[in-house]
Design a protein around this motif. Structure first.
Motif, mmCIF file in Angstrom:
data_model
loop_
_atom_site.group_PDB
_atom_site.id
_atom_site.type_symbol
_atom_site.label_atom_id
_atom_site.label_comp_id
_atom_site.label_asym_id
_atom_site.label_seq_id
_atom_site.Cartn_x
_atom_site.Cartn_y
_atom_site.Cartn_z
ATOM 1 N N VAL A 125 -16.965 2.158 7.251
ATOM 2 C CA VAL A 125 -16.122 1.500 6.244
ATOM 3 C C VAL A 125 -16.378 -0.008 6.242
ATOM 4 O O VAL A 125 -16.533 -0.631 5.188
ATOM 5 C CB VAL A 125 -14.621 1.779 6.490
ATOM 6 C CG1 VAL A 125 -13.755 0.923 5.585
ATOM 7 C CG2 VAL A 125 -14.311 3.246 6.274
ATOM 8 N N GLU A 175 -10.048 -1.869 -3.821
ATOM 9 C CA GLU A 175 -8.611 -1.724 -3.625
ATOM 10 C C GLU A 175 -8.080 -2.880 -2.779
ATOM 11 O O GLU A 175 -7.037 -3.471 -3.063
ATOM 12 C CB GLU A 175 -8.297 -0.391 -2.935
ATOM 13 C CG GLU A 175 -6.801 -0.211 -2.773
ATOM 14 C CD GLU A 175 -6.410 1.143 -2.217
ATOM 15 O OE1 GLU A 175 -7.298 1.956 -1.914
ATOM 16 O OE2 GLU A 175 -5.201 1.367 -2.088
ATOM 17 N N PHE A 176 -8.857 -3.195 -1.766
ATOM 18 C CA PHE A 176 -8.469 -4.287 -0.883
ATOM 19 C C PHE A 176 -8.365 -5.600 -1.648
ATOM 20 O O PHE A 176 -7.371 -6.315 -1.562
ATOM 21 C CB PHE A 176 -9.486 -4.405 0.252
ATOM 22 C CG PHE A 176 -9.227 -5.541 1.173
ATOM 23 C CD1 PHE A 176 -8.165 -5.501 2.054
ATOM 24 C CD2 PHE A 176 -10.037 -6.668 1.147
ATOM 25 C CE1 PHE A 176 -7.913 -6.567 2.898
ATOM 26 C CE2 PHE A 176 -9.785 -7.737 1.988
ATOM 27 C CZ PHE A 176 -8.724 -7.685 2.863
ATOM 28 N N ILE A 188 -16.867 5.373 1.749
ATOM 29 C CA ILE A 188 -15.456 5.014 1.555
ATOM 30 C C ILE A 188 -15.339 3.506 1.364
ATOM 31 O O ILE A 188 -14.673 3.022 0.448
ATOM 32 C CB ILE A 188 -14.602 5.456 2.766
ATOM 33 C CG1 ILE A 188 -14.576 6.986 2.859
ATOM 34 C CG2 ILE A 188 -13.184 4.906 2.657
ATOM 35 C CD1 ILE A 188 -13.871 7.515 4.092
ATOM 36 N N LYS A 218 -10.418 5.368 -7.248
ATOM 37 C CA LYS A 218 -9.794 6.425 -6.445
ATOM 38 C C LYS A 218 -10.039 7.814 -7.010
ATOM 39 O O LYS A 218 -9.552 8.799 -6.470
ATOM 40 C CB LYS A 218 -8.289 6.166 -6.348
ATOM 41 C CG LYS A 218 -7.947 5.005 -5.444
ATOM 42 C CD LYS A 218 -6.460 4.923 -5.262
ATOM 43 C CE LYS A 218 -6.106 3.724 -4.408
ATOM 44 N NZ LYS A 218 -4.647 3.551 -4.355
ATOM 45 N N SER A 268 -17.892 -1.834 2.955
ATOM 46 C CA SER A 268 -17.090 -2.775 2.187
ATOM 47 C C SER A 268 -17.685 -4.177 2.253
ATOM 48 O O SER A 268 -17.703 -4.900 1.255
ATOM 49 C CB SER A 268 -15.640 -2.766 2.664
ATOM 50 O OG SER A 268 -15.588 -2.889 4.053
ATOM 51 N N ARG A 303 -15.888 1.868 -2.007
ATOM 52 C CA ARG A 303 -14.768 1.974 -2.948
ATOM 53 C C ARG A 303 -13.557 1.182 -2.476
ATOM 54 O O ARG A 303 -12.846 0.570 -3.257
ATOM 55 C CB ARG A 303 -14.353 3.443 -3.114
ATOM 56 C CG ARG A 303 -15.359 4.246 -3.907
ATOM 57 C CD ARG A 303 -14.990 5.714 -3.925
ATOM 58 N NE ARG A 303 -16.011 6.474 -4.646
ATOM 59 C CZ ARG A 303 -15.771 7.132 -5.764
ATOM 60 N NH1 ARG A 303 -14.578 7.148 -6.295
ATOM 61 N NH2 ARG A 303 -16.748 7.793 -6.353
ATOM 62 N N LEU A 304 -13.349 1.240 -1.166
ATOM 63 C CA LEU A 304 -12.155 0.637 -0.589
ATOM 64 C C LEU A 304 -12.087 -0.863 -0.841
ATOM 65 O O LEU A 304 -11.006 -1.426 -1.018
ATOM 66 C CB LEU A 304 -12.163 0.901 0.924
ATOM 67 C CG LEU A 304 -10.831 0.959 1.620
ATOM 68 C CD1 LEU A 304 -10.025 2.121 1.084
ATOM 69 C CD2 LEU A 304 -11.040 1.118 3.108
ATOM 70 N N PHE A 350 -4.831 -0.666 5.696
ATOM 71 C CA PHE A 350 -5.326 0.709 5.629
ATOM 72 C C PHE A 350 -5.020 1.552 6.857
ATOM 73 O O PHE A 350 -5.014 2.769 6.794
ATOM 74 C CB PHE A 350 -6.830 0.704 5.357
ATOM 75 C CG PHE A 350 -7.148 0.134 4.002
ATOM 76 C CD1 PHE A 350 -6.724 0.791 2.855
ATOM 77 C CD2 PHE A 350 -7.835 -1.057 3.866
ATOM 78 C CE1 PHE A 350 -6.990 0.274 1.600
ATOM 79 C CE2 PHE A 350 -8.107 -1.582 2.612
ATOM 80 C CZ PHE A 350 -7.685 -0.913 1.478
ATOM 81 N N SER A 383 0.827 -1.205 0.000
ATOM 82 C CA SER A 383 0.000 0.000 0.000
ATOM 83 C C SER A 383 0.863 1.257 0.000
ATOM 84 O O SER A 383 1.954 1.289 0.555
ATOM 85 C CB SER A 383 -0.935 -0.018 1.202
ATOM 86 O OG SER A 383 -0.329 -0.636 2.289
#
Lengths: 183, 143
Positions: A137, A61-62, A54, B114, A141, A57-58, A89, A14
């Protein structure tokens, strides 16, 4: 999948940002919310909502970075959140404890919370869930992987508790559905 | 190396991204029809492969499928746990492109997710993403 290895890999991959910058910005934002809404409950809800957005979206990425496979049950999911997610994170690891008999409720506990640095809560805001954004969050998620959960801070170091503890309750496992609009 | 088309669908079946590098002439309506059919197919195949599995799978588990091949093309498929679905059609002799689809997922994360101006669930029109996807697909080695 070896969690310890995943943890390391997750942390290395990250991008890192200055923790103090995040802490200060977050603090300023919570303060502004308190100014705007005046009501602590609304602020808690507002933080939760921000966190949810958040989380939505997160999660990608995770998943893209951690490259983990399906969790077969909620126990495994919570383990991954605590060991990989928190590390990726927030740079901290958490423990999963206090399982309820049916395996649908547990607590995620952690000692340090980077959001808490330099923070003191005045007594009149004792109902404020300062880091409620984290609960949001988690909800956001997990919703994206079809798990409907409730997350709630039950202990907060800022309020004098020995640990930070988020209670996570699994409400429902959603089924994937697809409706064809042409009949 | 021949790459034909790329589709990205979200968990609700909305086609977020469509790019055709090489295809027979089609009007807009036919393209829409194709997207719908493709998503239906992905959904049904997933259901089907799970049902056909020799093991009994529990609710959250997925057997997963990777591609299908016809005499004219091959469709490479990749699905994320968050329900995003990627489909890339190529020449039928192409070897597995799972890694490429994963790289497209990474691009999606860094350039789309993002991007604060992008609203989740809407059609992607970010030029940088399109350019990078183009570059990535052009770099796929021949079978």
């Amino acid at each position: 999948d070896n969690p310890a290895f995943l943890e390391l890999a997750a942390h290395d991959m990250s991008d890192k940002i200055n923790a103090e910058l995040l802490t200060m910005t977050y603090g300023a934002m919570v303060q502004q919310l308190l100014k705007d809404h005046k009501d602590v409950k609304t602020v808690n809800a507002e933080l939760h909502k921000m966190g949810y957005n958040i989380g939505v979206r997160l999660i990608d990425e995770f998943l893209a970075k951690a490259n983990i496979s399906n969790c077969s049950n909620f126990r495994e999911t919570s383990q991954v959140i605590a060991k990989v997610g928190f590390k990726m994170f927030l740079g901290i690891t958490a423990d999963v404890t206090k399982w309820r008999q049916d395996g649908k409720q547990c607590s995620i506990t952690f000692k340090g919370n980077p959001l808490n640095e330099f923070v003191e809560i005045p007594p009149k805001y004792s109902k404020l869930r300062y880091s409620n954004i984290l609960c949001g969050v988690l909800c956001g998620s997990l919703h994206m992987v079809n798990l409907l959960v409730e997350a709630e801070f039950v202990q907060d170091v800022l309020l004098g508790d020995p640990d930070n503890e988020i209670r996570l309750t699994l409400k429902e496992v959603l089924q994937e559905e697809y409706h064809d609009d042409e009949v | 190396m021949t790459i034909y088309k790329l589709f990205i669908f979200d968990r609700h079946g909305t086609c977020l991204f469509y790019r055709a590098w090489f295809q027979k002439p089609q009007n807009a309506k036919a393209v829409e029809q194709e997207k719908k059919l493709l998503f239906g197919l992905m959904y049904s195949v997933k259901d089907f492969v799970n049902k056909m599995s020799p093991r009994s799978l529990d609710a959250t588990e997925n057997a997963g499928w990777y591609s299908y091949t016809t005499s004219d093309y091959k469709l490479h498929y990749f699905e994320t746990l968050s329900g995003l679905r990627f489909a890339l059609t190529t020449d039928p002799n192409q070897s597995s492109l799972q890694q490429t689809l994963r790289s497209i997922y990474h691009l999606y994360v860094s350039l789309i997710v993002k991007n604060p101006l992008y609203k989740i669930g809407t059609v992607i029109s970010i030029p940088q993403f399109i350019a990078q996807v183009d570059a990535l697909c052009k770099s796929i080695p021949s079978p």
